[in-house]
Every structure is written in C-alpha cells, then in structure tokens.
Design an enzyme around this catalytic site. Structure first.
Site, mmCIF file in Angstrom:
data_model
loop_
_atom_site.group_PDB
_atom_site.id
_atom_site.type_symbol
_atom_site.label_atom_id
_atom_site.label_comp_id
_atom_site.label_asym_id
_atom_site.label_seq_id
_atom_site.Cartn_x
_atom_site.Cartn_y
_atom_site.Cartn_z
ATOM 1 N N ALA A 136 -5.782 3.681 71.259
ATOM 2 C CA ALA A 136 -5.022 4.896 71.603
ATOM 3 C C ALA A 136 -4.022 4.566 72.715
ATOM 4 O O ALA A 136 -4.320 3.763 73.613
ATOM 5 C CB ALA A 136 -5.981 5.993 72.046
ATOM 6 N N GLU A 190 -14.201 7.313 60.591
ATOM 7 C CA GLU A 190 -15.138 8.118 61.377
ATOM 8 C C GLU A 190 -14.290 9.176 62.055
ATOM 9 O O GLU A 190 -13.587 8.892 63.023
ATOM 10 C CB GLU A 190 -15.849 7.193 62.378
ATOM 11 C CG GLU A 190 -17.175 7.749 62.816
ATOM 12 C CD GLU A 190 -17.011 8.689 63.972
ATOM 13 O OE1 GLU A 190 -16.876 9.913 63.714
ATOM 14 O OE2 GLU A 190 -17.007 8.203 65.104
ATOM 15 N N LEU A 191 -14.306 10.388 61.499
ATOM 16 C CA LEU A 191 -13.381 11.429 61.961
ATOM 17 C C LEU A 191 -14.123 12.453 62.816
ATOM 18 O O LEU A 191 -15.149 12.150 63.393
ATOM 19 C CB LEU A 191 -12.681 12.040 60.742
ATOM 20 C CG LEU A 191 -12.043 10.979 59.820
ATOM 21 C CD1 LEU A 191 -11.441 11.609 58.588
ATOM 22 C CD2 LEU A 191 -11.026 10.131 60.556
ATOM 23 N N LYS A 245 -5.582 -1.586 67.309
ATOM 24 C CA LYS A 245 -4.527 -0.674 67.747
ATOM 25 C C LYS A 245 -5.271 0.452 68.459
ATOM 26 O O LYS A 245 -5.887 1.312 67.837
ATOM 27 C CB LYS A 245 -3.729 -0.142 66.549
ATOM 28 C CG LYS A 245 -2.594 0.807 66.952
ATOM 29 C CD LYS A 245 -3.097 2.228 67.088
ATOM 30 C CE LYS A 245 -2.053 3.220 67.540
ATOM 31 N NZ LYS A 245 -1.912 3.305 68.996
ATOM 32 N N SER A 253 -8.865 11.619 64.622
ATOM 33 C CA SER A 253 -8.723 12.946 64.015
ATOM 34 C C SER A 253 -8.530 12.856 62.502
ATOM 35 O O SER A 253 -8.177 11.790 61.971
ATOM 36 C CB SER A 253 -7.508 13.643 64.628
ATOM 37 O OG SER A 253 -6.341 12.908 64.314
ATOM 38 N N CYS A 280 -17.178 13.090 69.101
ATOM 39 C CA CYS A 280 -17.255 13.590 67.727
ATOM 40 C C CYS A 280 -18.649 14.127 67.428
ATOM 41 O O CYS A 280 -18.803 15.079 66.674
ATOM 42 C CB CYS A 280 -16.870 12.488 66.747
ATOM 43 S SG CYS A 280 -17.685 10.926 67.065
ATOM 44 N N TRP A 306 -9.473 7.218 72.346
ATOM 45 C CA TRP A 306 -9.596 7.059 73.795
ATOM 46 C C TRP A 306 -10.914 7.603 74.336
ATOM 47 O O TRP A 306 -11.228 7.384 75.490
ATOM 48 C CB TRP A 306 -8.452 7.841 74.469
ATOM 49 C CG TRP A 306 -8.267 9.177 73.801
ATOM 50 C CD1 TRP A 306 -7.361 9.476 72.816
ATOM 51 C CD2 TRP A 306 -9.045 10.373 73.993
ATOM 52 N NE1 TRP A 306 -7.530 10.778 72.374
ATOM 53 C CE2 TRP A 306 -8.551 11.357 73.088
ATOM 54 C CE3 TRP A 306 -10.105 10.716 74.837
ATOM 55 C CZ2 TRP A 306 -9.075 12.642 73.019
ATOM 56 C CZ3 TRP A 306 -10.639 11.988 74.753
ATOM 57 C CH2 TRP A 306 -10.124 12.938 73.863
ATOM 58 N N ASN A 307 -11.693 8.330 73.531
ATOM 59 C CA ASN A 307 -12.804 9.083 74.148
ATOM 60 C C ASN A 307 -13.949 8.193 74.635
ATOM 61 O O ASN A 307 -14.533 8.422 75.686
ATOM 62 C CB ASN A 307 -13.312 10.199 73.216
ATOM 63 C CG ASN A 307 -13.788 9.705 71.878
ATOM 64 O OD1 ASN A 307 -13.434 8.611 71.433
ATOM 65 N ND2 ASN A 307 -14.600 10.503 71.214
#
Ligand code: NDP
Length: 453
Positions: free
Chosen positions: A155, A227-228, A153, A206, A261, A129-130
């Site tokens: 958030a 991409e965490l 898919k 995450s 991130c 969502w960021n």
C-alpha cells in the site's frame, strides 16, 4: 509516495516511485533468481526462513516503531505483529518439507503414480496497510519456502515497511531477487501483472482492488488468491457466558483500531442476554485508552489515514440518519490526527451503511434477535463471508449454528483470528483461496503428476 504519521497528520518523508527501468530491473532479477532458487532444497529454504524469524525478533523494536509511525497501530500491538511474523516463519521452517512431500496415489499394476509440488515462479503480492508486516509474511513465508520468488506492491502509505521487509529477507541469506519491493502506485499493477514473467498474484484488500486484479489475471489466465473484506457476525446466544462474550467482543471489534478484515463487525445478540451484553460491552469499549500509538498504555490509536477515518464517520452519520442510535462514540476526536473513538450503534436499520457495508474502523453495530433461527439469518445477511464467532455454552449447538453460517472460518467461544497452523480465507465477496497452513503453501505450486511405467 508520502509517509504521513496519522497520529499527527505530519508528512514524515516522500518517496519517488520506481520508474519503468527500475521495475524492469526487478522483474528481470526475479526471473533469473527463480531459475536457481527453484533448485534449492526445501531444507535449505527452511533454514533461511528460520534466519528471518531470528532477525525479526532481533529487530522487533525497530520494525514495530516503523509500523506505528506509518499507520498508527498501538506500539504493543505492532510488537505482537512482528512476533507473529517470526512465528509464521518458524512454522514453515519446521513444516514446509512435510507439507510439500510427494503424494503417492493408488496406481495401475506395473506403474507408480505420484504428485510432486513444484514452484510456479515470480508471484506478485498486492498488500494493504492494516497489518503492514503480517499480511506480507503470511504470503511470503509459505510461497518462498516452496521455491517461488516474491514481488511486493505494498500500500502506498507504508513504503518504509515495504523496504524493511526486502532487507530482512536479503539479510537472512535469501538471494537478492527472492523478495523485492516495487514502489509503484496501483494504476501500474496491471502492467506488472500482465508481464509474462509474473506467474500468479495474491491480493489482500478491498473488493474493488480484488476485482481489478482478478480481471487482469483472468485475461492472462494467471491464478489468484484474494483475501478481501469482511463484515463478520458475532453471535451471542442466550446460553452464552455473557461476561466473556462482551469482554472479548470489545477487543474483537477494536484491535488495530478496528481496521481488520476479520474484526467482529455485526453483533447479533439474543434478547434474553441483550441488556447484560450491552451494559458490559459499552463499559469495556469506554474503558479503552484512545491516544498516542507510541504510548504503551494506548489501546486504540488513530485510524491509518485521514480519508479513511472520514469514510468511517460518513458510514456512522449515514446510519444515524437512517435511524440507528449511538450508545457511545460517534464523533471524531477534537485533536490533531485521525482519531476516531470506539463507537457502539444499536437499533441499526437494515441496509444502512454500517449494516450493509464493511466498516473498517472501531464501530460496532449491535442487533437484538429473539431466537437462534433469526440470529443465523442476520449473521448471513451480508455480501461478505470471511469469519464468524458464535457464543454458547453448548458446543454441539455452536457447531450446528456454525455449519449454517456462510463463512470461510467459524470460531466458537473465541474471536476470529489467523494462526499459521490453520487455513484462512473467505467465501462470497470476501474472496477465494486459502492462506496459511498446508492449504496456503499449496496455492502457488504446480501439483505435477509423475507416472512411472
Ligand atoms: P485498497 O484495497 O484500495 O488497497 C489495498 C492494496 O491494493 C494496496 O496496495 C493498493 O495500492 C492496492 N490497490 C488498490 N486499487 C487497486 C487496483 N485497482 N489495482 C491494483 N491494486 C490496487 O484499500 P484502501 O487502502 O483504499 O482501503 C479501502 C477499504 O478497503 C478499507 O476501508 C477496507 O474496507 C478495505 N480494506 C480491506 C483490507 C483487508 O484486510 N481485507 C485491508 C485494507 C483495506 P495503493 O495503496 O497504492 O492504492
């Protein structure tokens, strides 16, 4: 699914998830669309992508307001995000043909050998969502122009953004099944990813979400790009332009409410410039306007969700209990909405939450170091490895330090930022694979060898 305005805490709307039948319909449409879409020329797909860029710019206000209402991003930053999405479409509309051209290889006498780049099929994208538009366009522009089709898919707190993006691809002339949104909760991702029609997956989010998706993809031998999170160091050496370093640092930590991130999270500052850096840095973050994200003057809006804001505050209080000192901020604002002020912590003990974990909010941990070697050690003292920023007047020295930092991208005298022309991704617990540029478009293609005798 609920859309809650984080600036007020009010529920705007609720959505029903797609049921089994609706998901099946979309999977089947993705598969059948791929069978024809793969035969389009790259040039045809480039033209459609250029059309997406035009529509994004025409609809900028609508889409920016949508993001701001769903996740609290300041409106001016939301507009910049829509423009960046248009830019990544422009970029691949211009360069995809070159990136995907056949590669010729040295060949044995009497033969010619080349690699061609063919699409894989439906790619599942699990997105956060960021940056509700940018994270999606970062995968969609390259993967679609290469001939894959996308299943998003998104958030659960940004459903309207997810549906708006489905519209924009369709309205620009992509076939209905080329980009579809699945309104499903995360516990239904496994079933979709296990479906044989889905060929690969990309996730931004995450570590736990990344591990879950990589685990399922591994069972089915499907490729993933992950991409965490990140806990990027921002290293200020004694020969840096401290004014510039501190001013940029304030934005590097607080853009998008600190929910990025690649935000700088751990500031590693040489003793010789520490006091000057702190004075300027604290003054800068205190000058930010925290408030209504619809207001053009707002620099820092609310956090995207109340629970996430509470999580950030717990990290701060846990760190204070462990011995950290607050120079500014440190308490949620006393008003409706998930507001957390820009916060600066010093004397940060090793292993406390803001030191050891990713802090996804406007909280800076500042460390004082006495030499370059200790700075490098502290920069690497994290399980993450996404980006790093190094400040020095000596560019050779900057490169030398950068070469010793375990990260996917290093920036000298600049904050870490993504750019369609430049590969983007991490190492260690920040994930694997690359997005954007030529590297990104080649993640989800079959690099097929063609040998002619
Ligand atoms: P998540 O990683 O939980 O969510 C990101 C996406 O993954 C969402 O679409 C989510 O769906 C989905 N997801 C979550 N769990 C699973 C799972 N087990 N299997 C499949 N999909 C899953 O992030 P949160 O929103 O909960 O934020 C928590 C923390 O994650 C943040 O505080 C931050 O540290 C990190 N984060 C990092 C981001 C980055 O840019 N690297 C972006 C967002 C968060 P749903 O919303 O339905 O749960």
């Amino acid at each position: 699914m609920e859309r809650i305005n984080p600036a007020t805490g009010e529920t705007i709307e609720t959505y029903d998830e797609h049921d089994e039948g609706q998901v099946e319909e979309r999977l089947s449409r993705a598969e059948s669309t791929f069978e024809t879409f793969r035969d389009w020329s790259v040039a045809e797909r480039e033209t459609k992508l250029a059309g997406v860029a035009t529509l994004l710019r025409e609809r900028m206000t609508e889409y920016a307001e949508l993001m701001t209402r769903e996740m609290g991003k300041p409106i001016a930053q939301a507009e910049a995000e829509v423009e960046k999405c248009a830019w990544v479409c422009d970029h691949y509309a211009e360069h995809a043909g070159r990136y995907l051209q056949d590669e010729q290889h040295p060949s044995p006498p009497g033969s010619t050998v080349k690699t061609v780049h063919e699409p894989l099929g439906p790619v599942l994208a699990i997105m956060p969502w960021n940056f509700p538009f940018w994270q999606v366009f970062r995968f969609a522009a390259p993967y679609l122009v290469a001939g894959n089709v996308g299943l998003l898919k998104h958030a659960s707190n940004v459903p309207e953004c997810a549906l708006a993006m489905e519209d924009v691809f369709r309205d620009a002339g992509f076939p209905d099944g080329a980009f579809q949104t699945l309104l499903i909760s995360s516990d239904r991702v496994d079933a979709v990813l296990s479906d044989p029609r889905v060929k690969a997956a990309t996730l931004t989010g995450s570590g736990p979400a990344g591990r879950a998706v990589a685990g399922t993809a591994g069972e089915h031998l499907k490729k993933t790009v992950l991409e965490l999170g990140g806990s990027d160091p921002y290293v200020v050496l004694e020969d840096a332009d401290v004014e510039a370093a501190a001013t940029t640092a304030a934005w590097a930590r607080n853009l998008n409410g600190g929910q990025s991130c690649i935000a700088a999270k751990r500031f590693v500052v040489h003793d010789a410039v520490y006091e000057a850096f702190i004075d300027r840095f604290v003054a800068e973050v205190e000058s930010f306007t925290v408030g209504d994200p619809m207001d053009r003057d707002t620099d820092v809006g609310p956090q995207a969700r109340q629970d996430l804001m509470e999580g950030v505050h717990e990290q701060v209080t846990g760190s204070i209990d462990a011995g950290a000192t607050v120079l500014t901020g440190g308490e949620p604002l006393d008003r409706d909405g998930a507001y957390y002020p820009p916060t600066v912590l010093v004397d940060v003990p090793q292993g406390c939450p803001v030191d050891a974990e990713e802090v996804f909010g406007p909280v800076a941990a500042v460390y004082r170091v006495h030499d370059e070697e200790t700075a490098i050690e502290k920069a690497n003292d994290t399980e993450f490895g996404l980006g790093a920023s190094i400040w020095t007047d000596d560019l050779e020295r900057g490169e030398r330090v950068a070469s010793r930092i375990d990260a996917g991208c290093t920036y000298i005298n600049e904050l870490v930022k993504s750019d369609p022309r430049v590969p983007f991704g991490g190492v260690k617990e920040s994930g694997y694979g690359r997005e954007l540029s030529e590297a990104g478009i080649k993640e989800f293609v079959n690099r097929k060898t063609v040998w002619r005798q």
